[in-house]
Design an enzyme around this catalytic site. Structure first.
Site, PDB file in Angstrom:
ATOM      1  N   CYS A  13       0.814  -1.221   0.000  1.00  0.00           N
ATOM      2  CA  CYS A  13       0.000   0.000   0.000  1.00  0.00           C
ATOM      3  C   CYS A  13       0.851   1.276   0.000  1.00  0.00           C
ATOM      4  O   CYS A  13       1.445   1.591  -1.011  1.00  0.00           O
ATOM      5  CB  CYS A  13      -0.994  -0.055   1.149  1.00  0.00           C
ATOM      6  SG  CYS A  13      -2.445   0.943   0.810  1.00  0.00           S
TER       7      CYS A  13
ATOM      8  N   HIS B  28      -3.685  -5.807   2.084  1.00  0.00           N
ATOM      9  CA  HIS B  28      -3.445  -5.937   3.524  1.00  0.00           C
ATOM     10  C   HIS B  28      -4.074  -7.262   3.971  1.00  0.00           C
ATOM     11  O   HIS B  28      -4.413  -8.097   3.163  1.00  0.00           O
ATOM     12  CB  HIS B  28      -4.160  -4.793   4.284  1.00  0.00           C
ATOM     13  CG  HIS B  28      -3.625  -3.438   4.015  1.00  0.00           C
ATOM     14  ND1 HIS B  28      -2.337  -3.068   4.341  1.00  0.00           N
ATOM     15  CD2 HIS B  28      -4.204  -2.347   3.439  1.00  0.00           C
ATOM     16  CE1 HIS B  28      -2.153  -1.797   3.984  1.00  0.00           C
ATOM     17  NE2 HIS B  28      -3.265  -1.337   3.445  1.00  0.00           N
TER      18      HIS B  28
HETATM   19  N1  GLN Z   1      -2.444   6.867   2.656  1.00  0.00           N
HETATM   20  C1  GLN Z   1      -2.447   6.051   1.440  1.00  0.00           C
HETATM   21  C2  GLN Z   1      -3.826   6.035   0.745  1.00  0.00           C
HETATM   22  O1  GLN Z   1      -4.816   6.359   1.373  1.00  0.00           O
HETATM   23  C3  GLN Z   1      -2.035   4.626   1.745  1.00  0.00           C
HETATM   24  C4  GLN Z   1      -3.024   3.888   2.641  1.00  0.00           C
HETATM   25  C5  GLN Z   1      -2.489   2.552   3.119  1.00  0.00           C
HETATM   26  O2  GLN Z   1      -1.292   2.339   3.255  1.00  0.00           O
HETATM   27  N2  GLN Z   1      -3.419   1.614   3.424  1.00  0.00           N
HETATM   28  O3  GLN Z   1      -3.906   5.660  -0.401  1.00  0.00           O
END
Ligand code: GLN
Length: 266
Positions: free
Chosen positions: A95, A210
């Site tokens: 992510c 995730h």
């Molecule tokens: N802040 C980033 C987004 O919203 C990554 C989010 C995350 O790592 N789950 O895309």
């Protein structure tokens, strides 16, 4: 055999339970009597501490943590990380970490956070009013180009599917030459438009999954362990088969729940 895992920013980049991936890698090595060293690479760490790592991992975070990490990642650790990935060091980047390996991440407020430019991609958050990409996700692996360097010739996992959970606002767009990890069967993936999920560049995998992703996808966990150990040994390393009935039950239950039955050996 010993596996040294460099865990980037464990205190800042693990908002969505991605530390579970480290636990999965550690246990799957220990169950095989493979020694594991986990090196926490924090803001205070020197970039040189990465040089003896056999594998790199970095998890996800909110925009706030991304801003804290970005300066140090780019200036202090970036050049060494780039050198290692270009040299076929295996790694898994989830992510926000995946976003950071591209050219930039443009936040919901329109602030552009520069990335490492290792992956040919960019990520743009369309603004807080737009739907966040949240929910269970199933990906069909379409890319077996991750090779174990000259050593293992490792192909991507034997099964066709990866299951996980995604939670991101950013939309990621791959450059023409960068192959996705797979295609989205259920969920949003990179951007909710082109049905692509993640990317594979040399031995580095970027993904939005995730969950954490590895416990429910033991085939991917073992693929990464084998890749790292084979590259370190300079020749193919065979991994002892583990009793994975619980892991596969978790994997299959999500596929069934999303009305898919993955064939592990297709
Ligand atoms: N802040 C980033 C987004 O919203 C990554 C989010 C995350 O790592 N789950 O895309």
């Amino acid at each position: 055999m010993k596996l040294v895992i460099g865990w980037l920013y464990p205190d800042l980049m693990s908002t969505y339970g991605d530390r579970g991936n480290i636990i999965s890698l550690q246990k799957r090595c220990q169950w095989r009597d493979i020694e594991v060293e986990i090196k926490s690479i924090t803001l205070e760490s020197k970039g040189e501490e990465l040089l003896d790592c056999d594998f790199l991992f970095m998890g996800g975070a909110q925009d706030r943590q991304q801003k804290i990490v970005s300066e140090d990642l780019r200036t202090n650790k970036g050049p060494i990380i780039k050198h290692l990935i270009e040299g076929n060091l295996p790694g898994l980047f989830v992510c926000a970490a995946y976003q950071f390996f591209g050219r930039y991440y443009r936040s919901a407020e329109g602030e552009e956070i520069p990335g490492l430019g290792i992956f040919d991609l960019e990520t743009v958050h369309p603004g807080k009013t737009k739907t966040r990409c949240i929910g269970n996700i199933v990906v069909r692996i379409t890319n077996n180009s991750a090779k174990g360097g000259s050593a293992s010739g490792g192909q991507l996992p034997i099964t066709n599917y990866l299951v996980g959970f995604e939670n991101h606002g950013g939309r990621t767009y791959l450059g023409r030459n960068l192959k996705p990890l797979g295609e989205v069967v259920v969920g949003y993936g990179n951007n909710g438009e082109d049905r692509k999920e993640g990317c594979v560049y040399k031995n580095a995998i970027g993904t939005y999954l995730h969950g954490p992703v590895l416990p429910k996808n033991p085939h991917l966990a073992d693929f990464l362990i084998k890749l790292a150990l084979s590259k370190k040994a300079g020749g193919e390393v065979e991994l002892k088969k583990l009793e994975d009935s619980v892991e596969w039950k978790a994997h299959e239950s999500l596929l069934a729940k999303l009305s898919l039955k993955g064939n592990k050996n297709e």
